[in-house]
Scaffold this motif. Structure first.
Motif, PDB file in Angstrom:
ATOM      1  N   ASN A 138       0.831  -1.207   0.000  1.00  0.00           N
ATOM      2  CA  ASN A 138       0.000   0.000   0.000  1.00  0.00           C
ATOM      3  C   ASN A 138       0.864   1.257   0.000  1.00  0.00           C
ATOM      4  O   ASN A 138       0.609   2.205  -0.747  1.00  0.00           O
ATOM      5  N   ARG A 141       2.543   1.721  -3.356  1.00  0.00           N
ATOM      6  CA  ARG A 141       1.622   2.201  -4.393  1.00  0.00           C
ATOM      7  C   ARG A 141       1.269   3.682  -4.191  1.00  0.00           C
ATOM      8  O   ARG A 141       1.361   4.490  -5.112  1.00  0.00           O
ATOM      9  N   ARG A 145       2.648   6.837  -6.555  1.00  0.00           N
ATOM     10  CA  ARG A 145       1.700   7.703  -7.271  1.00  0.00           C
ATOM     11  C   ARG A 145       1.889   9.167  -6.843  1.00  0.00           C
ATOM     12  O   ARG A 145       1.901  10.060  -7.694  1.00  0.00           O
ATOM     13  N   GLY A 188      -4.346   3.301   0.955  1.00  0.00           N
ATOM     14  CA  GLY A 188      -4.056   2.333  -0.108  1.00  0.00           C
ATOM     15  C   GLY A 188      -5.158   1.298  -0.265  1.00  0.00           C
ATOM     16  O   GLY A 188      -5.426   0.822  -1.359  1.00  0.00           O
ATOM     17  N   ALA A 194      -5.490  -0.888  -5.483  1.00  0.00           N
ATOM     18  CA  ALA A 194      -4.578  -1.614  -6.373  1.00  0.00           C
ATOM     19  C   ALA A 194      -5.264  -2.165  -7.615  1.00  0.00           C
ATOM     20  O   ALA A 194      -4.751  -2.050  -8.713  1.00  0.00           O
ATOM     21  N   PRO A 221       1.799   1.824  -9.731  1.00  0.00           N
ATOM     22  CA  PRO A 221       3.124   1.381 -10.165  1.00  0.00           C
ATOM     23  C   PRO A 221       3.041   0.453 -11.382  1.00  0.00           C
ATOM     24  O   PRO A 221       2.004  -0.193 -11.585  1.00  0.00           O
ATOM     25  N   ARG A 223       3.077  -2.554 -13.654  1.00  0.00           N
ATOM     26  CA  ARG A 223       2.725  -3.933 -13.253  1.00  0.00           C
ATOM     27  C   ARG A 223       3.756  -4.927 -13.765  1.00  0.00           C
ATOM     28  O   ARG A 223       4.148  -4.904 -14.910  1.00  0.00           O
TER      29      ARG A 223
END
Ligand code: SF4
Length: 354
Positions: A138, A141, A145, A188, A194, A221, A223
């Motif tokens: 979390n 990510r 961002r 997150g 996600a 992010p 993948r």
């Protein structure tokens, strides 16, 4: 000075945070148990197990002294049983070396079995108010961002740099690292999600988010390509004499080590093949019934299972190969992993009862 996003994030957390049982305590033992349970299990699934586990093992001393079968029975249904074993190993070490008290320092915590960098940071910050980041998926990510990082976030270099950035972003002087870490986790899970597009309209830090400004939040992010899992076919058998069912202990090493299982054989066996295998194991079948197929997904392997119930009239199996036990006894004493849930159900045995 903390970065500008920290204050709105903490304010958001204070009003929107998820109410979870381990957030109602400052007991380091309870927080530690919750962190270990949450390592590979969803929050919703953990809640029931958490209370049951702590009712049976309310402190480090009782965990250290618990017989292994009872410990695994309490963990039954949560999966990844090495977590329970490491928890107990760590409890024993704490009794021996730390006077029965969980160490406060993240570096000391990391020396205990089952406690990695993330868990050490989470316990040290949440239970002891230490200035430690806790970097999980979390946090990676949300922060990648916030900063519009388009590179590979799985490298150790990225994680190291992120920890430095987090420490600069929040000086922690006011002892709020535990809250900040949990705020990232909740953001997150609930907003900057996600598996679907992030809910930027509801985000308390959207005005600081570089990815949103650039309109690239969905692709961060980056993948990673997933490796396929190995498929293993297995045939599971419920041997029964009408009252009792056969189970056996799995080996001490490897997948689901030390837990109990219904006898099972490699491959997808037809009726004739399974009857032959049964006879080789000393089981004299008088009736056979097909059970539904089932699937269980582990991290690197998938079991695709075929099942049979075989009523036996005689058991000439080698001594120690199987344990025949009644349903209630299996329910109470033998930890059966949820991989066998479909067949346990067919036998009226509960797996992972809460
Ligand atoms: Fe995530 Fe959107 Fe918030 Fe940026 S604005 S942190 S992408 S939810």
């Amino acid at each position: 000075m903390p970065s500008a996003f920290v204050k709105p994030l903490i304010l958001w957390y204070n009003s929107e945070c998820r109410l979870l049982p381990w957030r109602e305590t400052k007991d380091p033992y309870r927080i530690w148990v919750s962190e270990i349970m949450l390592q590979q299990t969803r929050i919703e699934a953990v809640c029931g197990y958490y209370e049951r586990f702590l009712a049976a093992l309310p402190d480090i001393e009782s965990l250290a002294a618990c017989p292994e079968d009872q410990l695994l029975k309490l963990w039954e249904g949560l999966g990844y049983y090495s977590r329970a074993r490491n928890l107990q190993k760590a409890a024993r070490l704490i009794m021996e070396k730390y006077g029965g008290k969980l160490p406060e320092d993240a570096g000391e915590l990391r020396k205990l079995p089952g406690i990695g960098e993330y868990t050490a940071g989470a316990i040290a910050s949440i239970a002891f108010g230490k200035a430690e980041p806790a970097v999980d998926g979390n946090v990676i990510r949300v922060t990648s961002r916030l900063r519009a990082c388009t590179g590979d976030v799985r490298t150790s270099g990225f994680k190291k740099e992120l920890v430095t950035w987090l420490r600069q972003a929040h000086d922690g002087a006011d002892g709020t690292w535990g809250i900040l870490n949990q705020a990232f986790m909740d953001l997150g899970s609930m907003v900057c999600t996600a598996n679907k597009s992030p809910l930027c309209m509801e985000c308390p830090v959207s005005s600081f988010c570089e990815a949103k400004k650039a309109g690239i939040q969905d692709s961060i992010p980056a993948r990673a390509e997933k490796k396929g899992r190995r498929i293993e076919e297995r045939t599971v058998v419920l041997y029964t004499d009408g009252e009792r069912f056969a189970i056996r202990r799995r080996p001490d090493k490897g997948l689901l080590s030390g837990l109990y299982e219904f006898p099972n054989y490699e491959g997808k066996l037809a009726r004739e093949e399974i009857l032959l295998a049964a006879r080789e194991d000393g089981m004299y079948a008088v009736r056979i019934r097909e059970l539904p197929e089932a699937k269980h997904i582990f991290t690197h392997v998938e079991w695709h299972m075929t099942g049979y119930e075989i009523m036996i009239s005689r058991n000439d199996s080698k001594e120690g190969s199987f344990i025949f036990a009644e349903k209630d006894i299996i329910n109470e004493q033998y930890p059966i992993p949820s991989a066998f849930a479909a067949y346990a159900d067919a036998a009226g045995i509960k797996v992972g009862k809460k």
